[in-house]
Write an enzyme that holds these catalytic residues in place. Structure first.
Site, PDB file in Angstrom:
ATOM      1  N   SER A   1       0.831  -1.208   0.000  1.00 34.29           N
ATOM      2  CA  SER A   1       0.000   0.000   0.000  1.00 34.29           C
ATOM      3  C   SER A   1       0.862   1.254   0.000  1.00 34.29           C
ATOM      4  O   SER A   1       1.994   1.252   0.485  1.00 34.29           O
ATOM      5  CB  SER A   1      -0.902   0.023   1.236  1.00 34.29           C
ATOM      6  OG  SER A   1      -1.653  -1.164   1.310  1.00 34.29           O
TER       7      SER A   1
HETATM    8  N1  SAM Z   1       0.098  -5.218   4.162  1.00 33.15           N
HETATM    9  C1  SAM Z   1       0.878  -5.557   2.997  1.00 33.15           C
HETATM   10  C2  SAM Z   1       2.239  -4.913   3.009  1.00 33.15           C
HETATM   11  O1  SAM Z   1       2.547  -4.143   3.932  1.00 33.15           O
HETATM   12  O2  SAM Z   1       3.019  -5.215   2.093  1.00 33.15           O
HETATM   13  C3  SAM Z   1       0.164  -5.282   1.710  1.00 33.15           C
HETATM   14  C4  SAM Z   1      -1.058  -6.109   1.570  1.00 33.15           C
HETATM   15  S1  SAM Z   1      -1.651  -6.359  -0.074  1.00 33.15           S
HETATM   16  C5  SAM Z   1      -2.421  -4.823  -0.403  1.00 33.15           C
HETATM   17  C6  SAM Z   1      -2.981  -7.500   0.298  1.00 33.15           C
HETATM   18  C7  SAM Z   1      -2.518  -8.868   0.689  1.00 33.15           C
HETATM   19  O3  SAM Z   1      -3.643  -9.588   1.191  1.00 33.15           O
HETATM   20  C8  SAM Z   1      -1.972  -9.676  -0.474  1.00 33.15           C
HETATM   21  O4  SAM Z   1      -0.670 -10.112  -0.201  1.00 33.15           O
HETATM   22  C9  SAM Z   1      -2.962 -10.853  -0.575  1.00 33.15           C
HETATM   23  O5  SAM Z   1      -2.365 -12.065  -0.981  1.00 33.15           O
HETATM   24  C10 SAM Z   1      -3.471 -10.929   0.854  1.00 33.15           C
HETATM   25  N2  SAM Z   1      -4.754 -11.620   1.020  1.00 33.15           N
HETATM   26  C11 SAM Z   1      -5.865 -11.578   0.237  1.00 33.15           C
HETATM   27  N3  SAM Z   1      -6.829 -12.355   0.754  1.00 33.15           N
HETATM   28  C12 SAM Z   1      -6.333 -12.894   1.900  1.00 33.15           C
HETATM   29  C13 SAM Z   1      -6.851 -13.773   2.902  1.00 33.15           C
HETATM   30  N4  SAM Z   1      -8.097 -14.284   2.863  1.00 33.15           N
HETATM   31  N5  SAM Z   1      -6.053 -14.109   3.940  1.00 33.15           N
HETATM   32  C14 SAM Z   1      -4.794 -13.638   4.027  1.00 33.15           C
HETATM   33  N6  SAM Z   1      -4.235 -12.803   3.116  1.00 33.15           N
HETATM   34  C15 SAM Z   1      -5.005 -12.435   2.068  1.00 33.15           C
END
Ligand code: SAM
Length: 216
Positions: free
Chosen positions: A62
């Protein structure tokens, strides 16, 4: 490295303070956390730009401002146990680790979780634990959590995450359609749940039992 410290200070002064981030502890955590070390070398130059960036596997890290807003909304004072859903690079978890007692972070894509775990080890973040799995189900063995932060977009608030929120706990989540959402802040009180709508945002989808179904 002094050069990156200066770039982070510039990021705080030009991207965060003018847009209303006020909590000095959050601003300090953003000054301290080496965002460039959570990215592949080819992306490091861009680490402190005012945007989300690709991190592989079709996912993103993000924008710094969004990390700061979500962190500020959690109202952390250092004593909390926090659950993050969506580890990605591990950067948001590292910012949280500067401000809370313990951070539990879940990621559904195992290669991203493994990379983040390796970074936490290398950078000595000893209060963060990582689990691979569907974060919409939460981490019941470690509940309750004083803060829950979901860094992927959901059509609704996953019920298990509300259940795993402690009394007086705060949950932050982007809720809306697949391509446009608002941050929701939910607080669990004696009287029930309170709900505030905050900043508009665009996140990658939260995919899981209580989020979106996988595409295709
Ligand atoms: N917080 C992260 C960072 O600091 O780099 C960025 C997050 S990214 C916008 C969203 C993440 O959520 C992705 O890596 C995706 O694989 C994960 N994601 C999506 N659905 C998910 C779920 N049900 N459980 C865990 N992770 C999930």
């Amino acid at each position: 490295m002094a050069e990156y410290r200066d770039i982070r200070e510039h990021m705080v002064r030009t991207q965060l303070i003018p847009r209303g981030i006020k909590d000095p502890r959050v601003l300090d955590a953003m000054r301290r956390t080496p965002r460039h070390l959570f990215l592949d070398e080819s992306m490091r130059e861009a680490a402190y730009t005012d945007s989300a960036l690709p991190i592989g596997e079709g996912q993103t890290i993000s924008q710094p401002y969004m990390v700061a807003v979500m962190t500020e909304l959690l109202e952390l004072d250092g004593h909390e146990k926090v659950l993050e859903i969506g580890t990605g690079t591990g950067y948001q978890a590292a910012v949280l680790a500067e401000l809370a007692r313990e951070v539990f972070t879940m990621e559904r894509i195992s290669v991203l979780a493994a990379r983040a775990e390796e970074r936490f080890r290398e950078l000595h973040y000893s209060t963060i634990r990582v689990r691979v799995g569907d974060g919409t189900l939460g981490w019941p063995e470690e509940a309750p959590f004083n803060g829950v932060i979901i860094t992927a977009a959901s059509p609704r608030v996953p019920e298990p995450l509300i259940d795993q929120l402690a009394d007086n706990g705060i949950l932050i989540i982007p809720v809306g359609s697949r391509y446009s959402q608002h941050l929701l802040k939910i607080r669990k009180t004696d009287m029930g749940l309170t709900r505030e709508i905050h900043t508009p945002c665009v996140f990658v989808p939260l995919i899981g039992e209580h989020g979106w179904a996988p595409e295709g």
